[in-house]
Design an enzyme around this catalytic site. Structure first.
Site, PDB file in Angstrom:
ATOM      1  N   ASP A 199       0.879  -1.176   0.000  1.00 37.53           N
ATOM      2  CA  ASP A 199       0.000   0.000   0.000  1.00 37.53           C
ATOM      3  C   ASP A 199       0.910   1.217   0.000  1.00 37.53           C
ATOM      4  O   ASP A 199       2.135   1.093   0.027  1.00 37.53           O
ATOM      5  CB  ASP A 199      -0.938  -0.008   1.232  1.00 37.53           C
ATOM      6  CG  ASP A 199      -2.250   0.752   0.993  1.00 37.53           C
ATOM      7  OD1 ASP A 199      -2.185   1.974   0.762  1.00 37.53           O
ATOM      8  OD2 ASP A 199      -3.315   0.132   1.044  1.00 37.53           O
ATOM      9  N   GLY A 244       4.484   1.599  -1.749  1.00 36.07           N
ATOM     10  CA  GLY A 244       4.732   2.016  -3.128  1.00 36.07           C
ATOM     11  C   GLY A 244       3.440   2.439  -3.787  1.00 36.07           C
ATOM     12  O   GLY A 244       2.435   2.696  -3.113  1.00 36.07           O
ATOM     13  N   ASP A 245       3.463   2.469  -5.122  1.00 34.56           N
ATOM     14  CA  ASP A 245       2.346   2.984  -5.915  1.00 34.56           C
ATOM     15  C   ASP A 245       1.909   1.892  -6.886  1.00 34.56           C
ATOM     16  O   ASP A 245       2.708   1.478  -7.732  1.00 34.56           O
ATOM     17  CB  ASP A 245       2.840   4.231  -6.674  1.00 34.56           C
ATOM     18  CG  ASP A 245       1.806   4.780  -7.624  1.00 34.56           C
ATOM     19  OD1 ASP A 245       0.668   4.282  -7.645  1.00 34.56           O
ATOM     20  OD2 ASP A 245       2.156   5.719  -8.373  1.00 34.56           O
ATOM     21  N   PHE A 246       0.653   1.436  -6.746  1.00 35.00           N
ATOM     22  CA  PHE A 246       0.238   0.320  -7.620  1.00 35.00           C
ATOM     23  C   PHE A 246       0.046   0.732  -9.076  1.00 35.00           C
ATOM     24  O   PHE A 246      -0.190  -0.112  -9.927  1.00 35.00           O
ATOM     25  CB  PHE A 246      -0.942  -0.467  -7.053  1.00 35.00           C
ATOM     26  CG  PHE A 246      -2.181   0.287  -6.624  1.00 35.00           C
ATOM     27  CD1 PHE A 246      -2.688   1.357  -7.334  1.00 35.00           C
ATOM     28  CD2 PHE A 246      -2.874  -0.152  -5.480  1.00 35.00           C
ATOM     29  CE1 PHE A 246      -3.853   2.008  -6.933  1.00 35.00           C
ATOM     30  CE2 PHE A 246      -4.040   0.497  -5.059  1.00 35.00           C
ATOM     31  CZ  PHE A 246      -4.523   1.579  -5.794  1.00 35.00           C
ATOM     32  N   HIS A 263     -12.854  -0.789  -7.190  1.00 31.65           N
ATOM     33  CA  HIS A 263     -14.074   0.034  -7.206  1.00 31.65           C
ATOM     34  C   HIS A 263     -13.792   1.512  -6.914  1.00 31.65           C
ATOM     35  O   HIS A 263     -14.650   2.361  -7.106  1.00 31.65           O
ATOM     36  CB  HIS A 263     -15.169  -0.548  -6.282  1.00 31.65           C
ATOM     37  CG  HIS A 263     -15.030  -0.200  -4.825  1.00 31.65           C
ATOM     38  ND1 HIS A 263     -16.097  -0.203  -3.962  1.00 31.65           N
ATOM     39  CD2 HIS A 263     -13.958   0.154  -4.081  1.00 31.65           C
ATOM     40  CE1 HIS A 263     -15.674   0.139  -2.761  1.00 31.65           C
ATOM     41  NE2 HIS A 263     -14.400   0.349  -2.793  1.00 31.65           N
TER      42      HIS A 263
HETATM   43  C1  LIG Z   1     -10.863   1.253  -0.186  1.00 31.48           C
HETATM   44  S1  LIG Z   1      -9.286   0.969   0.492  1.00 31.48           S
HETATM   45  C2  LIG Z   1      -9.262  -0.798   0.638  1.00 31.48           C
HETATM   46  C3  LIG Z   1      -8.318  -1.270   1.699  1.00 31.48           C
HETATM   47  C4  LIG Z   1      -8.310  -2.782   1.900  1.00 31.48           C
HETATM   48  N1  LIG Z   1      -8.014  -3.517   0.706  1.00 31.48           N
HETATM   49  C5  LIG Z   1      -9.627  -3.229   2.478  1.00 31.48           C
HETATM   50  O1  LIG Z   1     -10.458  -3.747   1.739  1.00 31.48           O
HETATM   51  O2  LIG Z   1      -9.848  -3.030   3.681  1.00 31.48           O
HETATM   52  C6  LIG Z   1      -8.202   1.266  -0.889  1.00 31.48           C
HETATM   53  C7  LIG Z   1      -6.726   1.144  -0.564  1.00 31.48           C
HETATM   54  O3  LIG Z   1      -5.963   1.480  -1.735  1.00 31.48           O
HETATM   55  C8  LIG Z   1      -4.799   2.170  -1.295  1.00 31.48           C
HETATM   56  N2  LIG Z   1      -4.227   2.953  -2.390  1.00 31.48           N
HETATM   57  C9  LIG Z   1      -4.747   4.063  -2.965  1.00 31.48           C
HETATM   58  N3  LIG Z   1      -3.921   4.521  -3.935  1.00 31.48           N
HETATM   59  C10 LIG Z   1      -2.858   3.671  -3.960  1.00 31.48           C
HETATM   60  C11 LIG Z   1      -1.683   3.603  -4.769  1.00 31.48           C
HETATM   61  N4  LIG Z   1      -1.464   4.499  -5.742  1.00 31.48           N
HETATM   62  N5  LIG Z   1      -0.814   2.588  -4.554  1.00 31.48           N
HETATM   63  C12 LIG Z   1      -1.056   1.667  -3.563  1.00 31.48           C
HETATM   64  N6  LIG Z   1      -2.150   1.679  -2.772  1.00 31.48           N
HETATM   65  C13 LIG Z   1      -3.037   2.675  -2.971  1.00 31.48           C
HETATM   66  C14 LIG Z   1      -5.319   3.037  -0.172  1.00 31.48           C
HETATM   67  O4  LIG Z   1      -4.292   3.532   0.660  1.00 31.48           O
HETATM   68  C15 LIG Z   1      -6.279   2.086   0.535  1.00 31.48           C
HETATM   69  O5  LIG Z   1      -5.640   1.353   1.557  1.00 31.48           O
END
Ligand SMILES: C[S@@+](CC[C@H](N)C(=O)[O-])C[C@H]1O[C@@H](n2cnc3c(N)ncnc32)[C@H](O)[C@@H]1O
Length: 358
Positions: A199, A244-246, A263
Site C-alpha cells: 500500500d 509504493g504505488d500500484f 471500485h
Molecule cells: C478502499 S481501500 C481498501 C483497503 C483494503 N483492501 C480493504 O479492503 O480493507 C483502498 C486502498 O488502496 C490504497 N491505495 C490508494 N492509492 C494507492 C496507490 N497508488 N498505490 C497503492 N495503494 C493505494 C489506499 O491507501 C487504501 O488502503
C-alpha cells in the site's frame, strides 16, 4: 396500481438526519464514554466539551433511534445497537459513520447533483484534490478511513479467506491492503503462507500493530520506508510490508488479493492497476479480485441497495464505480487477464471473489 408508500419515501428523505446523529455520537466519543457504565448529562457534557442542553437533545434523539437509553435518575447507557458505535467492538460501525458523514465526504454528497450533471468527482470540486491525496494531509480523516476499512474487512475476512484457494501458494500479496487486516486473516488461517502487504506509506496506517504488535522501543525505532522489511513481531518473518504505488509496480508473488480497490477507480485506472499486477505475475500466479458484483438484471437491484449507494459514493468521492460481472470481465480482458472462476463470499457480506490468471 400499487399505492405509494409515503412513509417509506419520507424515511429515505430524512435518512441523513439519523446518519448525522450516528456520526456525531461516534465523533464525540459518546459510545466509548458509555462503554464502562452509565453517566449523567453533566458528566457527558464535561467529558465531550459540549453544550449541556444541546448534548441532551442529541442524546434524546439517539434515545428515539434506540441507540441509547436513560434510567429514572437521568443516567445514560448504550443499547445493544448503540454498542455498534463503540471503537473496536465486533461489527463496529463507528468509524464508517465518521467517514461517510465526515466533513469532506459529506460535502461531496451535497454535490451529488453536480457529479450527475458533469460525471466529475465532487470530492475534487469540494477539496481541490483526490480523496487519497486529501487524506495523506489529513491525519484524522486518514485514521478514520483506515479503521473504517478495517471494520468492514474484519467482518468479511474469514469468508473471503475461505473462498480463496491458496493451495500451492507460497507468497500472497495484498495489493492496496490497507493496515493488513485481511492479510492477517490469511496468514492466521494458512500457516504455510508468507504475506506481503502492499500500500502507500500513508495507506498502511497502523499495519505494524495489526500484523505484529511491536514493543514500545521497536515502535519508535522502526519506520516504514520505501521497499520492504520484515516485521519483527506477530507473524515475524512471514510478513513483509512494502510501500509504493500500484500504478507503477507491485511486488512479485504467487497470488494477489485485491479487495475494495478496483471500485475506487474508473475503468482506465483500474486496468492500469490490473496490468501492473499482470506484469508481476508468473505464468501460474493467480489473482483474487474481491468486490461486490452488481446484478446484470435490473429486476435484482432492489436486493443490492447498499451496493448501489456505494456506487454513488464512488461517483462523488473517488471517481470509481461498482461493476457487473460483464464489466469486470472487460477490465480483466483489457489487462491481459482471464476470468477463471467467480464465487460468492458467504453472507452476510455482499462480496464475491473473482479469480483470474494470465
Ligand atoms: C478502499 S481501500 C481498501 C483497503 C483494503 N483492501 C480493504 O479492503 O480493507 C483502498 C486502498 O488502496 C490504497 N491505495 C490508494 N492509492 C494507492 C496507490 N497508488 N498505490 C497503492 N495503494 C493505494 C489506499 O491507501 C487504501 O488502503
Amino acid at each position: 396500481m400499487t399505492r405509494p408508500d409515503r412513509a417509506r419515501v419520507a424515511d429515505m428523505l430524512w435518512g441523513f438526519f439519523p446518519a448525522q446523529v450516528l456520526r456525531t455520537l461516534a465523533g464525540l466519543g459518546v459510545p466509548d464514554l458509555l462503554d464502562d457504565g452509565r453517566r449523567d448529562l453533566t458528566e457527558l457534557a464535561a467529558a465531550t466539551g459540549c453544550d449541556r442542553d444541546a448534548l441532551g437533545r442529541l442524546l434524546r434523539a439517539a434515545r428515539g433511534l434506540e441507540l441509547v437509553d436513560v434510567d429514572g435518575d437521568g443516567r445514560w447507557s448504550l443499547t445493544a445497537d448503540g454498542q455498534l458505535l463503540r471503537t473496536g467492538t465486533p461489527g463496529s460501525l463507528g468509524s464508517l459513520a465518521q467517514l461517510f458523514c465526515g466533513d469532506a465526504p459529506w460535502r461531496s454528497w451535497g454535490e451529488l447533483e453536480w457529479s450527475v450533471r458533469t460525471g466529475e468527482v465532487a470530492f475534487e470540486k469540494v477539496t481541490g484534490r483526490s480523496a487519497f491525496a486529501h487524506m495523506a494531509d489529513d491525519p484524522r480523516m486518514l485514521a478514520v478511513f483506515t479503521e473504517a476499512m478495517a471494520e468492514g474487512t474484519r467482518m468479511a475476512a474469514s469468508g473471503i479467506v475461505e473462498t480463496c484457494d491458496v493451495d500451492g501458494v507460497e507468497v500472497l500479496v495484498d495489493v492496496g491492503g490497507g493496515n493488513g487486516t485481511l492479510l492477517a486473516a490469511f496468514l492466521a488461517a494458512h500457516p504455510h503462507l508468507r504475506g506481503v502487504l502492499f500500500d502507500t506509506a500513508h495507506g498502511v496506517g497502523d499495519a505494524q500493530d495489526v500484523l505484529g504488535p511491536l514493543q514500545e522501543s521497536h515502535r519508535h525505532a522502526t519506520r516504514l520506508r520505501e521497499g520492504g522489511f520484515p516485521a519483527t513481531r506477530g507473524f515475524g518473518e512471514r510478513i513483509e510490508i512494502v510501500t509504493g504505488d500500484f500504478f507503477a509496480a507491485v511486488p512479485p508473488a504467487d497470488a494477489y488479493v485485491v479487495k475494495s480497490v478496483v471500485h475506487d477507480w474508473d475503468d482506465e485506472r483500474s486496468v492500469a492497476i490490473l496490468r501492473r499486477i499482470r506484469e508481476a505475475m508468473h505464468g501460474d500466479a493467480r489473482l483474487f479480485l474481491v468486490e461486490p458484483v452488481l446484478a446484470e438484471d435490473t429486476a435484482d437491484l432492489v436486493a443490492q441497495r447498499v451496493m448501489l449507494m456505494s456506487d454513488l459514493n464512488m461517483l462523488v468521492c473517488t471517481g470509481g464505480r461498482e461493476r457487473t460481472l460483464t464489466e469486470f470481465g472487460r477490465l480483466l480482458d483489457a489487462a491481459g487477464l482471464r476470468l477463471v472462476d467467480v464465487r460468492r463470499v458467504p453472507p452476510p457480506t455482499g462480496f464475491s471473489v473473482l479469480r483470474a490468471q494470465r
